[in-house]
Design an enzyme around this catalytic site. Structure first.
Site, PDB file in Angstrom:
ATOM      1  N   THR A 199       0.837  -1.199   0.000  1.00  0.00           N
ATOM      2  CA  THR A 199       0.000   0.000   0.000  1.00  0.00           C
ATOM      3  C   THR A 199       0.871   1.248   0.000  1.00  0.00           C
ATOM      4  O   THR A 199       2.007   1.226   0.492  1.00  0.00           O
ATOM      5  CB  THR A 199      -0.947   0.027   1.213  1.00  0.00           C
ATOM      6  OG1 THR A 199      -1.770   1.190   1.147  1.00  0.00           O
ATOM      7  CG2 THR A 199      -0.182   0.037   2.534  1.00  0.00           C
ATOM      8  N   ARG A 200       0.323   2.312  -0.563  1.00  0.00           N
ATOM      9  CA  ARG A 200       0.957   3.627  -0.500  1.00  0.00           C
ATOM     10  C   ARG A 200      -0.033   4.649   0.069  1.00  0.00           C
ATOM     11  O   ARG A 200       0.219   5.848   0.027  1.00  0.00           O
ATOM     12  CB  ARG A 200       1.439   4.068  -1.882  1.00  0.00           C
ATOM     13  CG  ARG A 200       0.363   4.281  -2.898  1.00  0.00           C
ATOM     14  CD  ARG A 200       0.908   4.837  -4.214  1.00  0.00           C
ATOM     15  NE  ARG A 200       0.062   5.862  -4.760  1.00  0.00           N
ATOM     16  CZ  ARG A 200      -1.036   5.651  -5.475  1.00  0.00           C
ATOM     17  NH1 ARG A 200      -1.416   4.408  -5.737  1.00  0.00           N
ATOM     18  NH2 ARG A 200      -1.756   6.659  -5.926  1.00  0.00           N
ATOM     19  N   HIS A 204      -7.828   1.634   6.226  1.00  0.00           N
ATOM     20  CA  HIS A 204      -9.060   1.798   6.990  1.00  0.00           C
ATOM     21  C   HIS A 204      -9.647   0.416   7.291  1.00  0.00           C
ATOM     22  O   HIS A 204      -9.011  -0.608   7.060  1.00  0.00           O
ATOM     23  CB  HIS A 204     -10.037   2.683   6.217  1.00  0.00           C
ATOM     24  CG  HIS A 204      -9.474   4.031   5.910  1.00  0.00           C
ATOM     25  ND1 HIS A 204      -9.326   5.008   6.856  1.00  0.00           N
ATOM     26  CD2 HIS A 204      -8.969   4.559   4.743  1.00  0.00           C
ATOM     27  CE1 HIS A 204      -8.777   6.088   6.300  1.00  0.00           C
ATOM     28  NE2 HIS A 204      -8.547   5.838   5.028  1.00  0.00           N
ATOM     29  N   HIS A 207      -9.565  -2.367   4.612  1.00  0.00           N
ATOM     30  CA  HIS A 207      -8.252  -2.971   4.359  1.00  0.00           C
ATOM     31  C   HIS A 207      -7.923  -3.995   5.441  1.00  0.00           C
ATOM     32  O   HIS A 207      -7.367  -5.058   5.163  1.00  0.00           O
ATOM     33  CB  HIS A 207      -7.176  -1.887   4.327  1.00  0.00           C
ATOM     34  CG  HIS A 207      -7.405  -0.830   3.297  1.00  0.00           C
ATOM     35  ND1 HIS A 207      -7.920   0.415   3.602  1.00  0.00           N
ATOM     36  CD2 HIS A 207      -7.233  -0.835   1.955  1.00  0.00           C
ATOM     37  CE1 HIS A 207      -8.032   1.132   2.506  1.00  0.00           C
ATOM     38  NE2 HIS A 207      -7.621   0.390   1.489  1.00  0.00           N
ATOM     39  N   ARG A 293      -7.015  -4.295  -7.429  1.00  0.00           N
ATOM     40  CA  ARG A 293      -7.673  -3.828  -8.647  1.00  0.00           C
ATOM     41  C   ARG A 293      -6.966  -2.555  -9.093  1.00  0.00           C
ATOM     42  O   ARG A 293      -6.751  -1.650  -8.305  1.00  0.00           O
ATOM     43  CB  ARG A 293      -9.147  -3.554  -8.333  1.00  0.00           C
ATOM     44  CG  ARG A 293     -10.040  -3.309  -9.526  1.00  0.00           C
ATOM     45  CD  ARG A 293     -11.492  -3.176  -9.072  1.00  0.00           C
ATOM     46  NE  ARG A 293     -12.400  -2.939 -10.183  1.00  0.00           N
ATOM     47  CZ  ARG A 293     -12.658  -1.744 -10.695  1.00  0.00           C
ATOM     48  NH1 ARG A 293     -12.082  -0.670 -10.178  1.00  0.00           N
ATOM     49  NH2 ARG A 293     -13.484  -1.604 -11.712  1.00  0.00           N
ATOM     50  N   VAL A 437      14.568  36.375  -6.639  1.00  0.00           N
ATOM     51  CA  VAL A 437      14.899  35.080  -6.049  1.00  0.00           C
ATOM     52  C   VAL A 437      16.149  34.507  -6.703  1.00  0.00           C
ATOM     53  O   VAL A 437      16.971  33.871  -6.045  1.00  0.00           O
ATOM     54  CB  VAL A 437      13.713  34.105  -6.199  1.00  0.00           C
ATOM     55  CG1 VAL A 437      14.074  32.726  -5.684  1.00  0.00           C
ATOM     56  CG2 VAL A 437      12.504  34.634  -5.440  1.00  0.00           C
TER      57      VAL A 437
END
Length: 575
Positions: A199-200, A204, A207, A293, A437
């Site tokens: 997972t990234r 919840h 999962h 998926r 800048v």
């Protein structure tokens, strides 16, 4: 028993070279050196700890071409993603790099020597072919294609590496396991079957239910193995996510799950990435791997369609099942049943039974607005972490990036914006004008195409740091190149945290007006050849793609333009 490494042998180069590490460190002091990029650092860590087994270095040309064309190294080993060390012509000349050269690779964070590469070859990649073959299209809407176009240098250097030391980490040290360490952990606990979950994103209740269900069906344990290297620009930062993972691990049955962090730089390559992830988890000892998926999909392409089909990743992993020797667990979409207060796979819910779901978009909206998040969707501890890291939208920072020709009015608009935003209050306002800048950030840079690009990158980095702290940042460089503006957007999205809100504003005042109203005569000097590389004269100004707002001071007053920008911010709930 944990799974065998890909290729049969875990290529733990840190352990292999430990007995000569001091000798290598001494040698590194006398060698030319390269400071790695953040992505190269992630790649090197997984090369040297064995996570990318059977790799022992960065791909040479033969391996690179075969991976791009056939998902295999030159020796036939399955490996779907090119892991390459890109380098510029300037560095090649500066360091006198040639076949046989030995180069020290330095950590970009502290310039510690991590490894020495022995160069096998230097070659020019076909970036268009790489984009099409690996990512499916040469489409800059894909984050890795944009990275390939804007960040990757002209040449690749191939060669095996010798490890001096592993990169030092100061965050979540106890959760960072090498493949050898994780394998030893599984052996100590007698975990014979391990289902890895990639997972990234935050996790919840759905999962948790998915992974518990997958483990119970296979009488296995669960490895939660989230990516904490580079992910997709705009993703939740890994500090927040790890706090979420730590909170949700308390909800697993005692002894079922384990959390370990993966320092991977994702490519978001969909099907190929799924095969890559399977190889990596196999190297870390997992026996099963959940493939989701649209696994590792980057979202929509330039035509508004998904880059990959929803089951393309699962299909490709199945294709290579015999070689991968890791069991794929298809991701089951879970839905909540209020009548029984439980989650079930969507395809197992009887017809007519009420279900509830909250999409990722809806969740982000609720976090932004402070709307309630029901406990059936997530856990209180998880929501608390997310709310701490993601303040309401009107407390988040943002970047207004104004681009246009010299004397187009962008500086005047930027100054007026600063005054208007200061009047509104609620956050600090920073103004980063192009030439002002440049004198502070880039005094050594000239006005070549590459120097302009680097100047914009530095401005964007500063803007991202400011907006991450909740500031409003108004930036107004000329930024004549589309690649520079895209890099600026990606930099803010990647590094701005909850303040990674980026708006591109094109000040499209015509060249004729800009030149006519030029009191300082810079256009005239450029016409006479006294100034080189002047946008609009002897350097093209590339029209911005996908500007959030286009304005023109010959058609609107400064006040009207500023008001339209304020309305844009209000529409996005930032004021």
């Amino acid at each position: 028993m944990s799974n065998s490494p890909h290729g049969g042998i875990l290529k733990d180069l840190v352990a292999r070279d430990e007995h000569i590490s001091e000798q290598l460190r001494e040698e590194s002091l006398s060698l030319p050196y390269l400071v790695l990029t953040e992505r190269q650092l992630c790649d090197l860590e997984l090369i040297t700890n064995g996570g990318f087994s059977p790799l022992e270095g960065f791909l040479n040309e033969a391996d690179y071409k075969n991976v791009v064309d056939n998902l295999r190294l030159a020796d036939g080993s399955l490996f779907p993603i090119p892991v390459t060390l890109d380098i510029s012509r300037i560095d090649i000349e500066r360091l006198s790099i040639a076949s046989g050269s030995r180069i020290t690779l330095l950590d970009p964070r502290d310039e510690e020597a991590l490894a020495i590469i022995t160069v096998e070859d230097i070659y020019t990649p076909d970036k268009v072919k790489e984009a099409i073959q690996v990512f499916g299209a040469d489409d800059p809407a894909h984050p890795s294609v944009a990275y390939l176009r804007n960040r990757v240098k002209e040449y690749y250097v191939g060669g095996k590496v010798q490890a001096i030391k592993a990169p030092t980490h100061f965050d979540y040290v106890a959760l960072r396991y090498t493949p050898a360490e994780l394998r030893a952990h599984f052996k100590k606990l007698a975990w014979r079957k391990v289902v890895a979950f990639q997972t990234r994103n935050p996790m919840h209740r759905a999962h948790r239910e998915l992974t518990v269900r997958a483990a119970r069906q296979r009488q296995a344990n669960v490895l939660i193995h989230p990516v904490v290297g580079l992910t997709k620009p705009g993703d939740v930062d890994h500090y927040t996510r790890v706090r979420v993972y730590e909170a949700i691990m308390q909800k697993y049955p005692n002894g079922m799950g384990h959390l370990a962090l993966l320092p991977l730089a994702m490519r978001m390559a969909g099907p190929r990435e799924a095969v890559w992830h399977a190889i990596i988890r196999k190297n870390f000892g997992a026996t099963h791997f959940i493939v989701g998926r649209d696994h590792a999909g980057p979202g929509k392409n330039s035509q508004g369609k998904d880059f990959y089909g929803p089951y393309d990743a699962q299909d490709l992993v199945i294709t290579y099942h015999d070689e991968l020797q890791i069991e794929m667990v298809p991701f089951q979409q879970m839905t909540y049943l209020p009548s029984t207060d439980e989650y079930q796979p969507v395809d197992e819910v009887p017809k007519g039974v009420q279900t509830l779901d909250i999409s990722g978009t809806e969740l982000r909206k609720r976090l932004r607005t402070g709307a309630p998040i029901p406990d059936w969707f997530s856990y209180d501890a998880v929501v608390k972490v997310l709310r701490e890291s993601y303040p309401p939208r009107n407390k988040q920072g943002f970047v207004l990036f104004l681009t246009g020709l010299h004397n187009s009015g962008k500086d005047a608009i930027a100054k007026a914006l600063q005054l208007t935003l200061n009047q509104q209050g609620g956050r600090s306002v920073s103004l980063l004008l192009g030439e002002t800048v440049r004198q502070e950030l880039s005094p050594e840079l000239g006005y070549s195409s590459d120097d302009r690009h680097e100047n914009v990158h530095r401005i964007a980095f500063v803007a991202a740091e400011l907006t991450r702290s909740g500031a409003a940042v108004v930036v107004a460089p000329t930024a004549p190149q589309e690649r520079s503006r895209q890099l600026a957007r990606d930099t803010v999205l990647q590094n701005g945290g909850p303040g990674g809100n980026f708006f591109l504003l094109h000040v499209a005042t015509p060249l004729e007006y800009c030149e006519k109203a030029d009191r300082h005569g810079l256009y005239a000097q450029a016409r006479r050849g006294e100034i080189k590389g002047f946008p609009g004269i002897d350097e093209a100004y590339e029209l911005p793609e996908g500007a959030d707002l286009t304005v023109d001071i010959t058609k609107q007053s400064i006040s009207e333009i500023v008001h339209s920008i304020i309305l844009l911010l209000e529409t996005n709930s930032l004021l």
